[in-house]
Structures are given as structure tokens and as C-alpha cells.
Scaffold this motif. Structure first.
Motif, PDB file in Angstrom:
ATOM      1  N   LEU A 127       6.389  -8.474   3.620  1.00 23.91           N
ATOM      2  CA  LEU A 127       5.370  -9.468   3.343  1.00 23.91           C
ATOM      3  C   LEU A 127       5.386 -10.664   3.976  1.00 23.91           C
ATOM      4  O   LEU A 127       6.326 -11.409   3.862  1.00 23.91           O
ATOM      5  CB  LEU A 127       5.066  -9.483   1.917  1.00 23.91           C
ATOM      6  N   ARG A 128       4.350 -11.266   4.580  1.00 23.00           N
ATOM      7  CA  ARG A 128       4.057 -12.573   5.198  1.00 23.00           C
ATOM      8  C   ARG A 128       3.159 -13.446   4.535  1.00 23.00           C
ATOM      9  O   ARG A 128       2.026 -13.045   4.503  1.00 23.00           O
ATOM     10  CB  ARG A 128       3.729 -12.457   6.614  1.00 23.00           C
ATOM     11  N   GLY A 129       3.489 -14.217   3.639  1.00 25.93           N
ATOM     12  CA  GLY A 129       2.507 -14.897   2.645  1.00 25.93           C
ATOM     13  C   GLY A 129       3.408 -15.612   1.576  1.00 25.93           C
ATOM     14  O   GLY A 129       4.428 -15.771   1.604  1.00 25.93           O
ATOM     15  N   MET A 130       2.693 -15.866   0.344  1.00 25.11           N
ATOM     16  CA  MET A 130       3.057 -16.591  -0.788  1.00 25.11           C
ATOM     17  C   MET A 130       2.915 -15.529  -1.886  1.00 25.11           C
ATOM     18  O   MET A 130       1.897 -14.932  -1.898  1.00 25.11           O
ATOM     19  CB  MET A 130       2.525 -17.738  -1.060  1.00 25.11           C
ATOM     20  N   PHE A 131       3.994 -15.366  -2.567  1.00 25.53           N
ATOM     21  CA  PHE A 131       3.680 -14.243  -3.719  1.00 25.53           C
ATOM     22  C   PHE A 131       4.862 -14.296  -4.662  1.00 25.53           C
ATOM     23  O   PHE A 131       5.993 -14.635  -4.623  1.00 25.53           O
ATOM     24  CB  PHE A 131       3.595 -12.800  -3.026  1.00 25.53           C
ATOM     25  N   SER A 132       4.411 -13.821  -5.846  1.00 26.27           N
ATOM     26  CA  SER A 132       5.158 -13.300  -7.132  1.00 26.27           C
ATOM     27  C   SER A 132       4.426 -12.218  -7.892  1.00 26.27           C
ATOM     28  O   SER A 132       3.198 -12.447  -7.902  1.00 26.27           O
ATOM     29  CB  SER A 132       5.601 -14.725  -7.978  1.00 26.27           C
ATOM     30  N   PHE A 133       5.080 -11.177  -8.064  1.00 27.41           N
ATOM     31  CA  PHE A 133       4.536  -9.990  -8.452  1.00 27.41           C
ATOM     32  C   PHE A 133       5.208  -9.153  -9.381  1.00 27.41           C
ATOM     33  O   PHE A 133       6.604  -9.273  -9.390  1.00 27.41           O
ATOM     34  CB  PHE A 133       3.772  -9.072  -7.273  1.00 27.41           C
ATOM     35  N   MET A 134       4.911  -8.262 -10.327  1.00 32.08           N
ATOM     36  CA  MET A 134       5.496  -7.353 -10.796  1.00 32.08           C
ATOM     37  C   MET A 134       5.000  -6.086 -10.657  1.00 32.08           C
ATOM     38  O   MET A 134       3.345  -5.787 -10.934  1.00 32.08           O
ATOM     39  CB  MET A 134       5.564  -7.693 -12.367  1.00 32.08           C
ATOM     40  N   ILE A 135       5.590  -5.119 -10.518  1.00 31.52           N
ATOM     41  CA  ILE A 135       5.037  -3.542 -10.471  1.00 31.52           C
ATOM     42  C   ILE A 135       5.564  -2.734 -11.361  1.00 31.52           C
ATOM     43  O   ILE A 135       6.925  -2.686 -11.567  1.00 31.52           O
ATOM     44  CB  ILE A 135       5.514  -2.918  -8.740  1.00 31.52           C
ATOM     45  N   TRP A 136       4.633  -1.964 -11.874  1.00 29.42           N
ATOM     46  CA  TRP A 136       5.190  -0.946 -12.868  1.00 29.42           C
ATOM     47  C   TRP A 136       5.151   0.465 -12.311  1.00 29.42           C
ATOM     48  O   TRP A 136       4.271   0.926 -11.917  1.00 29.42           O
ATOM     49  CB  TRP A 136       4.494  -0.951 -14.188  1.00 29.42           C
ATOM     50  N   ASP A 137       6.333   1.152 -12.233  1.00 25.24           N
ATOM     51  CA  ASP A 137       6.522   2.388 -11.442  1.00 25.24           C
ATOM     52  C   ASP A 137       6.464   3.455 -12.716  1.00 25.24           C
ATOM     53  O   ASP A 137       7.582   3.555 -13.287  1.00 25.24           O
ATOM     54  CB  ASP A 137       7.489   2.491 -10.464  1.00 25.24           C
ATOM     55  N   ARG A 138       5.351   4.252 -12.884  1.00 22.99           N
ATOM     56  CA  ARG A 138       5.273   5.077 -14.120  1.00 22.99           C
ATOM     57  C   ARG A 138       6.379   6.367 -13.900  1.00 22.99           C
ATOM     58  O   ARG A 138       7.037   6.609 -14.697  1.00 22.99           O
ATOM     59  CB  ARG A 138       3.738   5.769 -14.276  1.00 22.99           C
ATOM     60  N   LYS A 139       6.301   6.741 -12.704  1.00 17.95           N
ATOM     61  CA  LYS A 139       7.016   7.730 -12.619  1.00 17.95           C
ATOM     62  C   LYS A 139       8.683   7.646 -12.515  1.00 17.95           C
ATOM     63  O   LYS A 139       9.117   8.431 -13.361  1.00 17.95           O
ATOM     64  CB  LYS A 139       6.720   8.560 -11.141  1.00 17.95           C
ATOM     65  N   LYS A 140       8.999   6.489 -12.006  1.00 14.28           N
ATOM     66  CA  LYS A 140      10.285   6.183 -12.159  1.00 14.28           C
ATOM     67  C   LYS A 140      10.759   5.434 -13.446  1.00 14.28           C
ATOM     68  O   LYS A 140      11.845   5.077 -13.558  1.00 14.28           O
ATOM     69  CB  LYS A 140      10.792   5.364 -10.908  1.00 14.28           C
ATOM     70  N   GLN A 141       9.525   5.193 -14.180  1.00 15.35           N
ATOM     71  CA  GLN A 141       9.854   4.138 -15.240  1.00 15.35           C
ATOM     72  C   GLN A 141      10.892   3.092 -15.149  1.00 15.35           C
ATOM     73  O   GLN A 141      11.839   2.608 -15.619  1.00 15.35           O
ATOM     74  CB  GLN A 141      10.589   5.047 -16.473  1.00 15.35           C
ATOM     75  N   LEU A 142      10.394   2.315 -14.012  1.00 12.44           N
ATOM     76  CA  LEU A 142      10.993   0.915 -13.769  1.00 12.44           C
ATOM     77  C   LEU A 142       9.918  -0.265 -13.486  1.00 12.44           C
ATOM     78  O   LEU A 142       8.891   0.149 -12.938  1.00 12.44           O
ATOM     79  CB  LEU A 142      11.973   1.287 -12.726  1.00 12.44           C
ATOM     80  N   PHE A 143      10.445  -1.187 -13.720  1.00 13.48           N
ATOM     81  CA  PHE A 143       9.762  -2.775 -13.466  1.00 13.48           C
ATOM     82  C   PHE A 143      10.451  -3.019 -12.297  1.00 13.48           C
ATOM     83  O   PHE A 143      11.530  -3.389 -12.186  1.00 13.48           O
ATOM     84  CB  PHE A 143       9.725  -3.565 -14.503  1.00 13.48           C
ATOM     85  N   PHE A 144       9.410  -3.644 -11.211  1.00 13.54           N
ATOM     86  CA  PHE A 144       9.961  -4.335 -10.068  1.00 13.54           C
ATOM     87  C   PHE A 144       9.192  -5.318  -9.627  1.00 13.54           C
ATOM     88  O   PHE A 144       8.141  -5.418  -9.669  1.00 13.54           O
ATOM     89  CB  PHE A 144      10.110  -3.098  -8.836  1.00 13.54           C
ATOM     90  N   GLY A 145       9.766  -6.653  -9.136  1.00 17.78           N
ATOM     91  CA  GLY A 145       9.148  -7.695  -8.911  1.00 17.78           C
ATOM     92  C   GLY A 145       9.755  -8.478  -7.902  1.00 17.78           C
ATOM     93  O   GLY A 145      11.093  -8.295  -7.593  1.00 17.78           O
ATOM     94  N   ALA A 146       9.077  -9.348  -7.296  1.00 17.98           N
ATOM     95  CA  ALA A 146       9.841 -10.251  -6.373  1.00 17.98           C
ATOM     96  C   ALA A 146       9.111 -11.700  -6.054  1.00 17.98           C
ATOM     97  O   ALA A 146       7.600 -11.676  -6.615  1.00 17.98           O
ATOM     98  CB  ALA A 146       9.655  -9.710  -4.813  1.00 17.98           C
ATOM     99  N   ARG A 147       9.714 -12.489  -5.630  1.00 23.68           N
ATOM    100  CA  ARG A 147       9.283 -13.921  -5.408  1.00 23.68           C
ATOM    101  C   ARG A 147       9.360 -14.237  -3.773  1.00 23.68           C
ATOM    102  O   ARG A 147      10.112 -13.848  -3.102  1.00 23.68           O
ATOM    103  CB  ARG A 147       9.703 -14.886  -6.108  1.00 23.68           C
ATOM    104  N   ASP A 148       8.371 -14.908  -3.288  1.00 21.71           N
ATOM    105  CA  ASP A 148       8.285 -14.919  -1.922  1.00 21.71           C
ATOM    106  C   ASP A 148       9.489 -15.888  -0.975  1.00 21.71           C
ATOM    107  O   ASP A 148      10.330 -16.245  -1.976  1.00 21.71           O
ATOM    108  CB  ASP A 148       6.964 -15.810  -1.280  1.00 21.71           C
ATOM    109  N   HIS A 149       9.703 -15.660   0.217  1.00 23.39           N
ATOM    110  CA  HIS A 149      11.024 -16.137   0.900  1.00 23.39           C
ATOM    111  C   HIS A 149      11.546 -17.625   0.514  1.00 23.39           C
ATOM    112  O   HIS A 149      12.543 -17.687   0.228  1.00 23.39           O
ATOM    113  CB  HIS A 149      10.688 -16.119   2.247  1.00 23.39           C
ATOM    114  N   PHE A 150      10.290 -18.611   0.275  1.00 21.99           N
ATOM    115  CA  PHE A 150      10.832 -20.012  -0.028  1.00 21.99           C
ATOM    116  C   PHE A 150      10.417 -20.442  -1.218  1.00 21.99           C
ATOM    117  O   PHE A 150      10.734 -21.607  -1.644  1.00 21.99           O
ATOM    118  CB  PHE A 150       9.986 -20.912   1.143  1.00 21.99           C
ATOM    119  N   GLY A 151       9.617 -19.673  -2.134  1.00 26.30           N
ATOM    120  CA  GLY A 151       9.562 -20.192  -3.496  1.00 26.30           C
ATOM    121  C   GLY A 151       7.962 -21.021  -3.357  1.00 26.30           C
ATOM    122  O   GLY A 151       7.865 -21.905  -4.161  1.00 26.30           O
ATOM    123  N   ILE A 152       6.976 -20.634  -2.472  1.00 24.77           N
ATOM    124  CA  ILE A 152       5.857 -20.983  -2.542  1.00 24.77           C
ATOM    125  C   ILE A 152       5.155 -20.919  -4.056  1.00 24.77           C
ATOM    126  O   ILE A 152       4.487 -21.812  -4.672  1.00 24.77           O
ATOM    127  CB  ILE A 152       4.963 -20.720  -1.472  1.00 24.77           C
TER     128      ILE A 152
END
Length: 640
Positions: free
Chosen positions: A118-143
Motif C-alpha cells: 500500500l502506498r498512502g496513509m492508512f489505519s484499518f482493521m479487517i475481520w476474517d470470518r473464515k480464519k476467525q482473526l482480526f488483522f490491522g495495520a498503520r501506514d509506514h510513517f504514521g500519517i
């Protein structure tokens, strides 16, 4: 640009939409256009939307076509169209044209490597129902901000701390160690916040919850890779990569504009943007001589032929808005320019929904005047350690104010010992005075050297200037510059974009040797040369000014009575030696010593404490009064 919240119930109990709504209502300013919620057993996602791309189709939370992967996402992805084309070739089916859906399908394709693409600014959370896991990330520099906390029942995540304070089991309590660090840096360094138990996800990191266990790990790290190539290579390459980045940052379905100050950073962004479109520019200033960039910004605007707008702030208005803006910041950040940034964002929000700005150029291209210090101290580099120690002892006994004392002290120290980043407010000795504590005997105390030394470990082998850049990228940029930029613009429901703070731009800037960054008696030499044909001559040679705010003057006059009353009334006696703060205030008022930065740091903490801990102020959901005006502008933009 929006705001998100996410809940994971550790005990596998259902998450209620009402709980999510309460968490998102308090950040309505981040997304006044729409809201949305998703719950699935023990997880929940909440969202407030500021519509920027795919106005009709980009509603969140959003899922893949099977409904087994859901996302809540704050930010913008500037390479989403290329990623979307690649994913379609791989067989993925899209139902929208939004960058949000691109992240969903990218996660399907590459899994936990998703943030690396990903090239941009972001913070997100993803819910994966099949794997029953929460996954998230914050952009490279903390915008984009990303906060999280853990209670007996929940893991909770969000774009702002205010949302997490609505979670059952979260208590408003000061983290004493964070206060100590704040007194050093004028902000709380990652990964902590001023609230005990509430944390920041560091930039370039991702988080995962599986089977009730939370793990955090990096997916990217800052690396400088200087190359021995001709000066012209770096000048041409800088111009090329910045023009490409500005083009990427133009992508939106709403009106755009740009902040314009007196320096080369914002002026360069405006000049490159002006090559493609008519540009509205915005500047803030003050009535006091030496504290205003209005005249120079106005001249630059005329040179670049922009549609220019400016606002002049009085001491009275600054002070009137201060409490609400500290509420918007979530944490105390004692940079007076943060508040000034709010006013220029308020002005811009009357005309546009997106603004481009020049943050990050100093850290990437070597722009701070302090980066010239290693050159001025080079005479000390060949001295043995014993001689440096002797010089330090001699300097230590010299009276304060003696010419050369500071030079000897700094020259006798390594860069790791003397450089804490762009702010060093209170020394360890002064912190003991202002807190009335013997820090060395406090088991909770962590020295600020511990904070910076861990960062410096990643810069081993770099020259001193590059070490300073590396430290500032990991501290000042994320803790002060980008934090205030996000919070003060989003307080006005305005999306800020920073083309300098881009992985591709950094990748190139990291190749520039120090001899080309600090040269010809100036800083950012490569950048100045790359931009010189686009800008007025005086901008190319202008020294770094910063964002001057006359708090030094106001604390001797208009702010004095307010400051004194705040010191008396704030219930912070367990943390702050008020007698010492009052002493500094009076010494400053009488013009004996300039204590303005130290006083302001304490005052902002006190005001923050009154707002969040004492709850003496009450702020509810706030939406810029110019939203309706902007919606009319959007219709004009669409027609045009």
C-alpha cells in the motif's frame, strides 16, 4: 479520510451496535457524511465517513463479495488503481471503485503482506470470518493515528482516544512515565499515550488477534541507503519523484486546495500542483511582527497565480478556541503551531474537502537548521574521550549565559547524548524541580535516553546528520508533526495529504548523501535546487522558519492572567510543582528569562488534565459549520 472503531470481545460475547455507535458518535467530526456498523458475534466495526473517493460506493464497513472479510479503514491509498487492475487480472471481482475495497481483495490475495503493497496513509482493521482473526495495520510513517487498549472484556481500536474512552472498563488515568517523557519531548513518544493503558500502534506495524491473543510486529522499517552518484542525478530524481507523488495525491472526487507558508516545502507542493490545475491556497498569520508568514505567502501566491485566502489570528481567539482544540488532540502536544494549524484548516474547510501540505520534507531531505550542527562541531570529532570529558567538566562550572558554554557542552557529547529530536523542553535536572520527584528512585521511571537509544540502535553506522534524521522520523515526525496535522484538520472535517511523506519519495531521498543535503551554507540543498525554476528566488534561499506563534509575547501580556488562574485551578498537584511553574511565569513576564516553551508545555498538560481527567469541560460531537457550504462547492466541482 474518516474515523473507525473496532471491538473484539475476549469472552466471545456479542458486540452491540449501540456500543459501536456511542464510540463513533464522539468522532463525528472525522466523518460527517455517513456512518456504518458491522457486528459478527464477538467482533464489531464502526465507521464515520468523510466522502472523498467513490462518493456513492465507498460506504463502510465494507466486505468482499462473499461477505467473509470485512474492513473499517481510515485514509487514502494512492496506488489503489494499479492494485485494482492487478487484482482484477488475478480474478477478483469488484463491486465499487473505492480504495477501501482494494485493500479487502489485496488481503485476500497476499494475506498479512497486504500493508507492504500500500502506498498512502492508512489505519484499518479487517475481520476474517473464515480464519476467525482480526488483522490491522498503520501506514509506514504514521500519517493516520491508530490507538488500542485492552480491558477485562475487550480489545478496542480506534482513530481517536475519545472513542476508546467510551469502552466499558477503560478508565481515565494519567500515565506518570508518559508525563515524564512529555516534559522532555513536548509529546508522548510511541507506543504510549498520556492515558494509562491506552497505546499507539507504531507506524509501519501491524496487529493481529487470534484466539483471544494480541500480537504486534513490524512490516516495514526506515533505512537510509546513500549512493555515490552525481549531484545532478539527485536533483533530477527529486524533482521527478515529487512530481509523481503530487500527481498521486491529486486523486479525489471532491475539491482540492493546498496550505501555503513562507517556506520551500509547501511552496513546492503548490507549484507542482499548479502545473495541473487551478489551486486555492490558504495561510495563517498573526498581528505581531516576526510572527507572520502572510506577506511572503501572499507574494508566492501571486507568483504562482493561485486563488489565495488568509486568516489572521488574535490572542483572544487563540485562547478562546484552545480548550476545544486540546480535546480534539486527545493527548497534550505542546506545539503552539498545532493550534494555528487548526485556524488555517478551518479557513480551508470553507472552500475544499482536501488539502495538500508540505510536512515531512525536513525529515526526509535534511531541512532542520539543527542538522548543520555536526558540521559546526566537527573540530571536536578528533579529540579523545578523556579530553571531551574534561571540556564538559570545565563548561559545567561556567556561569549560565557565558558565551561558548553551550558550544563546549554540546561539542563534548556524541550526537546520541546531545540530540533528543527537535524539542528538548526540560532537562532531567529541571524535571525533578518541576515534578518535585527524585526520578532515579521512582521504579516506574524510564529515562528519555532509553527512548532515544533504542531508536539510535537502528541508525548505527550512519553519519551524525543521518542519525538525526532517523531519530526525527521515529519521534518528532510521528509524535508531533503528523499528529497535529491529522487532528487539527480532521477537527474541521478536512482531509490533509502530505506528498513528501510517501514511501517512494523516502526511498529516493534515503539515497541522497549528506554532502548534498547540507551544503552551500543551507539545508535541503538538493530539494532547493530541484525546485528553483518553479519558485520565486527568495523562497529557494529562505532559511527554515518553522511555524512561529507568539506565545512568548502573549505569556507576558494577554495570556498571563489566564495562565496564572490555570496553574492555581488545575488539580495536578500530585504531578506538578506549581510554585516552580509560577516562578517561571513571573520570571518570563518580567523579561528575565524566556521560559515560554517550558511554561506552555506545563499549561497544555494542565488544560488537558482539566478536560479529560477532571472533566471540567464538556465537548460533544462537533461538525464544521462549513459542511453545507462544502457540499454546495462539491456540486459545482462535479458540474465543472
Amino acid at each position: 479520510m474518516c474515523g473507525f472503531v473496532a471491538l473484539y470481545n475476549i469472552k466471545n460475547h456479542p458486540v452491540s451496535s449501540e456500543h459501536l455507535k456511542e464510540m463513533t458518535d464522539v468522532i463525528t467530526h472525522r466523518g460527517p457524511d455517513d456512518s456504518g456498523f458491522f457486528t459478527d458475534c464477538q467482533v464489531g466495526l464502526g465507521f464515520r465517513r468523510l466522502s472523498i473517493i467513490d462518493l456513492e460506493g465507498g460506504k463502510q464497513p465494507l466486505s468482499n463479495e462473499d461477505g467473509d472479510i470485512w474492513i473499517a479503514f481510515n485514509g487514502e491509498i494512492y496506488n489503489y488503481q494499479e492494485l485494482q487492475a492487478w487484482l482484477k487480472d488475478r480474478g477478483h471481482q469488484f463491486k465499487t471503485e473505492s480504495d477501501t475495497e482494494t485493500i479487502v481483495h489485496l488481503y485476500e490475495e497476499v494475506g498479512f503482506d497486504c500493508p507492504k503493497h500500500l502506498r498512502g496513509m492508512f489505519s484499518f482493521m479487517i475481520w476474517d470470518r473464515k480464519k476467525q482473526l482480526f488483522f490491522g495495520a498503520r501506514d509506514h510513517f504514521g500519517i493516520k493515528p491508530f490507538y488500542w487498549t485492552e480491558t477485562e472484556d475487550f480489545f478496542a481500536f480506534g482513530s481517536e482516544i475519545k472513542s476508546l474512552l467510551k469502552v466499558n472498563g477503560v478508565h481515565k488515568k494519567v500515565n506518570p512515565t508518559s508525563l515524564y517523557h512529555y516534559l522532555t519531548f513536548q509529546y508522548v513518544p510511541d507506543p504510549e499515550t498520556m492515558f494509562d493503558g491506552i497505546h499507539k500502534l507504531p507506524p509501519g506495524h501491524q496487529v493481529m488477534i487470534k484466539d483471544g491473543k494480541l500480537t504486534i510486529e513490524p512490516y516495514w522499517k526506515v533505512e537510509f541507503t546513500p549512493e555515490e552518484k552525481p549531484f545532478s542525478y539527485f536533483v533530477d530524481g527529486t524533482r521527478q519523484i515529487l512530481e509523481e507523488s503530487v500527481l498521486k495525491h491529486r486523486v479525489s472526487d471532491v475539491p482540492r486546495g493546498a496550505f501555503l507558508s513562507s517556506g520551500i516545502d509547501s511552496s513546492s507542493i503548490v507549484a507542482m500542483l499548479r502545473q495541473h490545475e487551478e489551486v486555492k491556497t490558504f495561510t495563517v498569520g498573526f498581528d505581531i511582527p516576526g510572527y507572520s508568514e502572510l506577506d511572503i505567502a501572499r507574494d508566492t501566491s501571486q507568483f504562482l497565480k493561485t486563488d489565495h485566502h488568509e486568516v489572521k489570528i488574535s490572542a483572544e481567539r487563540y485562547l478562546q478556541e484552545l480548550p476545544r482544540l486540546i480535546w480534539h488532540q486527545d493527548e497534550p502536544v505542546a506545539d503552539p503551531s498545532a493550534i494555528a494549524l487548526y485556524f488555517v484548516a478551518e479557513l480551508a474547510s470553507q472552500y475544499v474537502t482536501v488539502v495538500l501540505s508540505g510536512e515531512g520534507a525536513d525529515e526526509f531531505f535534511g531541512g532542520y537548521n539543527i542538522y548543520r550542527e555536526p558540521h559546526s562541531l566537527r573540530m571536536f570529532s578528533s579529540l579523545p574521550g578523556s579530553m571531551k570529558s574534561a571540556l564538559r567538566q570545565v563548561a559545567g562550572v561556567l556561569p549560565d549565559g557565558v558565551k561558548g558554554k553551550s558550544f563546549l557542552i554540546r561539542g563534548s557529547k556524541s550526537v546520541e547524548e546531545r540530540f533528543f529530536g527537535n524539542a528538548l523542553i526540560f532537562s532531567e535536572e529541571l524535571k525533578q524541580k518541576v515534578t518535585m520527584s527524585n526520578l532515579s528512585n521512582d521504579p516506574a521511571y524510564v529515562s528519555p535516553f532509553k527512548i532515544t537509544s533504542e531508536i539510535y540502535k537502528g541508525a548505527a553506522g550512519y553519519d551524525d546528520v543521518t542519525k538525526m534524521q532517523y531519530l526525527d522520523i521515529h519521534s518528532w515526525l510521528r509524535g508531533n508533526i503528523l499528529m497535529k496535522a491529522d487532528k487539527m484538520t480532521m477537527a474541521n472535517s478536512l482531509e490533509l495529504r502530505v506528498p513528501f511523506v510517501d514511501p517512494k519519495v523516502f526511498e529516493f531521498a534515503a539515497k541522497i548523501p549528506t554532502k548534498y543535503k547540507i551544503a552551500e551554507g543551507t539545508t535541503k540543498y538538493v530539494l532547493r535546487e530541484a525546485m528553483k525554476d518553479l519558485l520565486p528566488p527568495q523562497i529557494k534561499t529562505r532559511k527554515k522558519l518553522g511555524f512561529p506563534v507568539p506565545t512568548r509575547v502573549w505569556l507576558r501580556g494577554e495570556f498571563y492572567s489566564w495562565a496564572k488562574e490555570l496553574i492555581y485551578s488545575a488539580e495536578v498537584d500530585e504531578y506538578i510543582n506549581k510554585a516552580y511553574v509560577l516562578y517561571m511565569l513571573d520570571e518570563h513576564k518580567e523579561g528575565k528569562v524566556d521560559y515560554s516553551r517550558r511554561i506552555w508545555t506545563i499549561l497544555i498538560f494542565m488544560l488537558w488534565h482539566q478536560i479529560f481527567i477532571e472533566e471540567k469541560y464538556c465537548f460533544g460531537p462537533f461538525v464544521s459549520p462549513y459542511i453545507e457550504t462544502r457540499r454546495k462547492n462539491l456540486e459545482t466541482f462535479r458540474v465543472g
